[in-house]
Motif scaffolding. Structure first.
Motif: not given
Length: 413
Positions: A262-263, A265, A272-273, A289, A324, A336-338, A390, A394
């Motif tokens: 999941s993200v 932003e 990114a999504s 996301g 995140a 996840s990343f942010s 990212a 990741t």
């Protein structure tokens, strides 16, 4: 010496709306293999290709045409070439099958003309579009027709047109290594290539999220040494062998380890999504996301503590980590990343444009964050760089590597 000319078709070119990229690429590559380029002619979508083509055929052993292969009425390349060589257009069964597979119910009417090529010509496949290229000769002049969009034309030129030209001119296939470069600006990358391998032939192909790098000349050891120096100049995971997208690196880890993602932003605004969902089968690993542009959304939706926002601001390592964690909890994902930062001057919090924080959270290791200071070539450039970074970091985070240690070695971003 063999000679060539290029016809670049597009009213946007002749009106000055866009710049020609094909002429530079084609002339550079043909010069490298010993072909003299006589001229590059830009013409509008008005049928003038017919008389231009007739004139160029008389004085060249190779004529390359880009554009005019689509389904609309002003796409006249295939007709003009067929008339110039005195042959009819015929339906190619392979092209028709590809068209129906790609377009489904839309493979009808005007779209069907894309499956027709001049009789006696050979097809150059186009996996990035619907209009194939083709090539043929009358025994004197080799003509190659390629699509106009760069994302379609450039791969076709390198993968099909250049080998055809080499074979026609009985030129040996030169060794050429391909790499994918991420985040480094094209102009800076070319400076570094000349510094790291001044005696080699370097080429680049710019795309939105990466730059393809080609290196030839000398022997393999010399090329490998030059590439190794270039990798040191930019840092780890920024120049990788082959034709690879940064997203490929991440998807490979997610699929290989059966992980969900999941993200969250902010400054990237959902880019990114969008990139993640552009891949077929993304639903097997991408859960969703949140675009949390306003601080209130970070607090109310992602459960970022108000104290974090008030004390550190939304452009901070603390906020990136909390985002995140928040989106991973909300989506119940494994990883996840942010992304939060300053892509333009509208939300600076006292930080310069190009300052971006990335957060990384997972069910199996500690939440991490990094800060990157991107050189600014405009809002879109920063957003793209942030998303690519990212994806790369990741993938590294999933592999158990420390993103902070990796970015310590990143330069020229």
């Amino acid at each position: 010496m063999s000679t060539a000319s290029l016809i670049v078709i597009g009213s946007e070119l002749t009106r000055g709306i866009i710049q020609d990229r094909h002429g530079l690429l084609v002339s550079r590559e043909l010069t490298h293999i010993g072909v003299h380029v006589n001229e590059i002619v830009a013409i509008p979508d008005d049928g003038s290709i017919s008389h231009v083509l007739s004139a160029l055929k008389k004085n060249n052993s190779i004529v390359i045409v880009t554009g005019g292969l689509g389904p609309t009425g002003d796409d006249m390349t295939r007709n003009a070439i067929a008339e110039s060589y005195g042959v009819p257009l015929v339906m190619d069964e392979g092209c028709m099958a590809f068209l129906k597979d790609r377009l489904g119910e839309r493979a009808s009417g005007a779209n069907l003309k894309q499956a027709y090529i001049p009789r006696g010509f050979s097809v150059m496949p186009n996996p990035n579009g619907t209009a194939p290229g083709f090539y043929g000769t009358d025994g004197r002049t080799l003509i190659l027709a390629l699509p106009g969009p760069p994302r379609e034309m450039e791969p076709m030129f390198f993968n099909h047109a250049l080998p055809v030209i080499r074979k026609a001119l009985e030129l040996p296939e030169g060794e050429r290594d391909e790499y994918s470069s991420f985040i480094t600006a094209e102009a800076r990358l070319e400076e570094l290539m000349e510094k790291c391998g001044p005696g080699l032939d370097w080429g680049t192909r710019f795309q939105d999220y990466k730059i393809s790098v080609y290196v030839s000349g000398a022997d393999r050891n010399a090329r490998n040494e030059a590439v190794s120096r270039l990798q040191t100049e930019v840092g780890p995971f920024r120049l990788v062998p082959g034709c690879l997208d940064a997203l490929d690196m991440l998807v490979e880890r997610l699929k290989g380890k059966n992980l969900s993602l999941s993200v969250a932003e902010s400054c990237s605004g959902g880019l990114a999504s969008e990139r993640l969902t552009s891949r077929p089968g993304a639903s097997t690993y991408f859960l969703g996301g949140v675009v949390s542009y306003a601080p209130s959304v970070k607090i109310d939706v992602l459960n970022v503590a108000r104290a974090v926002v008030e004390e550190h601001g939304v452009v901070s390592a603390q906020c990136a980590r909390a985002m995140a964690d928040g989106v991973r909890s909300a989506c119940a994902s494994d990883v996840s990343f942010s992304i939060t930062g300053v892509a333009g001057p509208d939300v600076s919090e006292g930080k310069p444009v190009g300052t971006v924080y990335l957060g990384f959270s997972s069910a199996f290791r500690q939440t991490e964050s990094v800060m990157l200071d991107f050189s600014s070539w405009g809002r879109d450039s920063i957003r793209r760089k942030a998303v690519v970074a990212a994806f790369i970091l990741t993938a590294c985070y999933i592999d158990g590597l420390d993103p902070k240690e990796i970015v310590k070695e990143w330069r020229n971003i």
